[in-house]
Structure formats: C-alpha cells, structure tokens
Design a protein around this motif. Structure first.
Motif, PDB file in Angstrom:
ATOM      1  N   LYS A   1       0.824  -1.208   0.000  1.00 30.79           N
ATOM      2  CA  LYS A   1       0.000   0.000   0.000  1.00 30.79           C
ATOM      3  C   LYS A   1       0.863   1.264   0.000  1.00 30.79           C
ATOM      4  N   GLU A   2       2.008   1.218   0.667  1.00 29.62           N
ATOM      5  CA  GLU A   2       2.875   2.389   0.759  1.00 29.62           C
ATOM      6  C   GLU A   2       3.359   2.854  -0.618  1.00 29.62           C
ATOM      7  N   THR A   3       3.525   1.917  -1.537  1.00 32.03           N
ATOM      8  CA  THR A   3       3.946   2.279  -2.890  1.00 32.03           C
ATOM      9  C   THR A   3       2.854   3.080  -3.595  1.00 32.03           C
TER      10      THR A   3
ATOM     11  N   PHE B   1       9.810  15.910  -3.816  1.00 37.52           N
ATOM     12  CA  PHE B   1      10.390  14.600  -4.121  1.00 37.52           C
ATOM     13  C   PHE B   1      11.662  14.368  -3.301  1.00 37.52           C
ATOM     14  N   ASN B   2      12.537  15.365  -3.257  1.00 35.94           N
ATOM     15  CA  ASN B   2      13.784  15.208  -2.515  1.00 35.94           C
ATOM     16  C   ASN B   2      13.531  15.030  -1.021  1.00 35.94           C
ATOM     17  N   ALA B   3      12.496  15.691  -0.522  1.00 31.67           N
ATOM     18  CA  ALA B   3      12.160  15.554   0.899  1.00 31.67           C
ATOM     19  C   ALA B   3      11.563  14.180   1.205  1.00 31.67           C
ATOM     20  N   ASN B   4      11.086  13.508   0.157  1.00 27.09           N
ATOM     21  CA  ASN B   4      10.473  12.189   0.331  1.00 27.09           C
ATOM     22  C   ASN B   4      11.228  11.107  -0.447  1.00 27.09           C
ATOM     23  N   LYS B   5      12.509  11.332  -0.646  1.00 25.30           N
ATOM     24  CA  LYS B   5      13.316  10.412  -1.448  1.00 25.30           C
ATOM     25  C   LYS B   5      13.328   9.006  -0.852  1.00 25.30           C
ATOM     26  N   ASP B   6      13.307   8.915   0.470  1.00 28.33           N
ATOM     27  CA  ASP B   6      13.306   7.595   1.103  1.00 28.33           C
ATOM     28  C   ASP B   6      12.057   6.801   0.748  1.00 28.33           C
ATOM     29  N   LYS B   7      10.938   7.488   0.617  1.00 28.66           N
ATOM     30  CA  LYS B   7       9.687   6.817   0.261  1.00 28.66           C
ATOM     31  C   LYS B   7       9.730   6.363  -1.203  1.00 28.66           C
TER      32      LYS B   7
ATOM     33  N   ILE C   1      12.505   5.516  -2.828  1.00 28.99           N
ATOM     34  CA  ILE C   1      13.418   4.364  -2.862  1.00 28.99           C
ATOM     35  C   ILE C   1      12.694   3.103  -2.408  1.00 28.99           C
ATOM     36  N   ALA C   2      11.887   3.225  -1.358  1.00 25.02           N
ATOM     37  CA  ALA C   2      11.140   2.069  -0.870  1.00 25.02           C
ATOM     38  C   ALA C   2      10.123   1.602  -1.910  1.00 25.02           C
ATOM     39  N   ALA C   3       9.453   2.551  -2.572  1.00 26.41           N
ATOM     40  CA  ALA C   3       8.466   2.203  -3.599  1.00 26.41           C
ATOM     41  C   ALA C   3       9.148   1.537  -4.788  1.00 26.41           C
TER      42      ALA C   3
ATOM     43  N   ASP D   1      12.011  -0.059  -4.800  1.00 29.41           N
ATOM     44  CA  ASP D   1      12.464  -1.393  -4.369  1.00 29.41           C
ATOM     45  C   ASP D   1      11.308  -2.382  -4.368  1.00 29.41           C
ATOM     46  N   ASN D   2      10.125  -1.908  -4.012  1.00 29.72           N
ATOM     47  CA  ASN D   2       8.941  -2.774  -4.020  1.00 29.72           C
ATOM     48  C   ASN D   2       8.615  -3.230  -5.441  1.00 29.72           C
ATOM     49  N   ILE D   3       8.716  -2.313  -6.402  1.00 36.21           N
ATOM     50  CA  ILE D   3       8.455  -2.683  -7.802  1.00 36.21           C
ATOM     51  C   ILE D   3       9.509  -3.668  -8.298  1.00 36.21           C
ATOM     52  N   ILE D   4      10.761  -3.470  -7.908  1.00 35.51           N
ATOM     53  CA  ILE D   4      11.821  -4.418  -8.276  1.00 35.51           C
ATOM     54  C   ILE D   4      11.507  -5.798  -7.705  1.00 35.51           C
ATOM     55  N   ALA D   5      11.027  -5.826  -6.457  1.00 37.79           N
ATOM     56  CA  ALA D   5      10.691  -7.101  -5.818  1.00 37.79           C
ATOM     57  C   ALA D   5       9.525  -7.784  -6.537  1.00 37.79           C
TER      58      ALA D   5
END
Length: 218
Positions: free
Chosen positions: A4-6, A22-28, A30-32, A34-38
C-alpha cells in the motif's frame, strides 16, 4: 507483493510533482521503487515457468525510471506518477516482445506483446501475419484468448498498409501499429497477496502471442 505504501507514495507525488517535495520524500521513493523491483523479481520466477527466456533476467533491468524527459514536452512535471516494469529477454531496453505491469493510482494493468514497433519491425510483423495468417488467427481469435483480452490494443491505420490487399483475411490486424493485449485491475486486486499470480496468469494467457512476435523479430 505490491504494498500500500507504494501506491500511497504515487498518490502524494501526483499532488506534489516537484523536486522539492520529491527530494524531501526520497526515502519513500526508494522504498516504492524497491517494491516494484521485488514484484518484478517475483514475476520473473513465475513467468520463467512457461517462458524460459526470461529466467535469468535481473529485475532491476526491467523497472522504468520515474524521471520524465521534459526536453520536448509542454508538461514540465519532472516525475512520472506511475511505476512499472517490462519483463522480456534483455530487460526493458532490449524491447523484445514481453510482459509489462503498470502501477498508478486508479490505473493498474497488465500488457503483453510488442508496443509500437519501429518501421522495420512493423513490416516484419505484418509480413509474418500475412504469410502465416491461419497460425496468427488461431492465436488471437481463440475463444479463451478473446474472452480474456478482447481485441488487440493500440492505434491502427484507417486503410490497409501499403503492399497488403484489402481482402486479406487478417487485414484488420495488419492495420495495427502495436500488437498488445492486456487487462485492467482494481486497486483492491492490485494490493492483494494474489496479485503476482494474477499478473502471471494474464501473461501466461498472452504467451502464444508473445512467442509469435518474438520469433518474427529474432
């Protein structure tokens, strides 16, 4: 599985499509990503069971960048508001016929085949369909195939392409500029634990078309 976070990240990006946010939420992001890669990695394993040519693909080579090329666009928004991956031999850059999944708020879909082949590829596909009409029609007009996907997607010419007769049995397919099929899904389905299997089942149903096109373009 898709989390859901993605989807939540993409919803927020749609309302804040600027570099500062975007830069302020770069960690989110990266997580999204990574989720698509998974998800792509999971799908590669599932697809490889019926399409061995994708077995060794690195999922990172399948995921599309979120950054938009705005050089020739009137829309200067720096980021796409979707994430997706194209699973095919050689990854997304090779653009061999393969399988795509798209993640965007209110727009979740699968697609398989060959999208917008270049002029030489398009001619090869059209020649192959004209030469092997019965084989092609057996694929795209099979009841299970049509019940699932309907017509092939994409723009088409209003008239027969040059060099092809108007009474050719597959003329409506020869007018196509892309050769893809796909399915749309709800957000609820996309966020279910069964979504990778649902996508893989969709891709398996499209495999005969992918194989036909891939053999033509080798």
């Amino acid at each position: 599985m898709l989390v859901k976070e993605t989807v939540d990240f993409l919803k927020k990006l749609d309302k804040n499509n600027d570099r500062e946010w975007f830069n302020a939420n770069k960690d989110k992001f990266i997580a999204a990503n990574d989720n698509i890669i998974a998800v792509a990695g999971d799908l590669i394993g599932r697809i490889a069971k019926f399409d061995s040519e994708v077995a060794s693909i690195d999922p990172k080579t399948c995921v599309f960048r979120i950054y938009r090329d705005v050089r020739f666009s009137a829309d200067k928004s720096p980021y796409k508001t979707n994430l997706g991956a194209f699973v095919a031999p050689g990854g997304k850059k090779a653009m061999s016929p393969g399988y795509y999944f798209h993640i965007q708020p209110k727009m979740f879909f699968s697609a398989a085949g060959k999208h917008m082949p270049d002029a030489s590829e398009l001619l090869k596909i059209r020649n192959a369909i004209a030469k092997n009409t019965k084989e092609f029609l057996k694929i795209v007009e099979a009841k299970k195939f049509r019940d699932r996907f309907g017509d092939l997607h994409g723009d088409r010419l209003s008239r027969p392409p040059k060099g092809f007769a108007a009474d050719q049995p597959a003329i409506e397919y020869l007018k196509l500029k892309s050769f893809t099929v796909g399915e749309e899904f709800s957000e609820t389905t996309a966020l279910s634990k069964d979504y990778p299997k649902i996508l893989a089942d969709s891709f398996k149903a499209a495999f005969p078309l992918v194989t036909f096109l891939r053999d033509v373009l080798r």
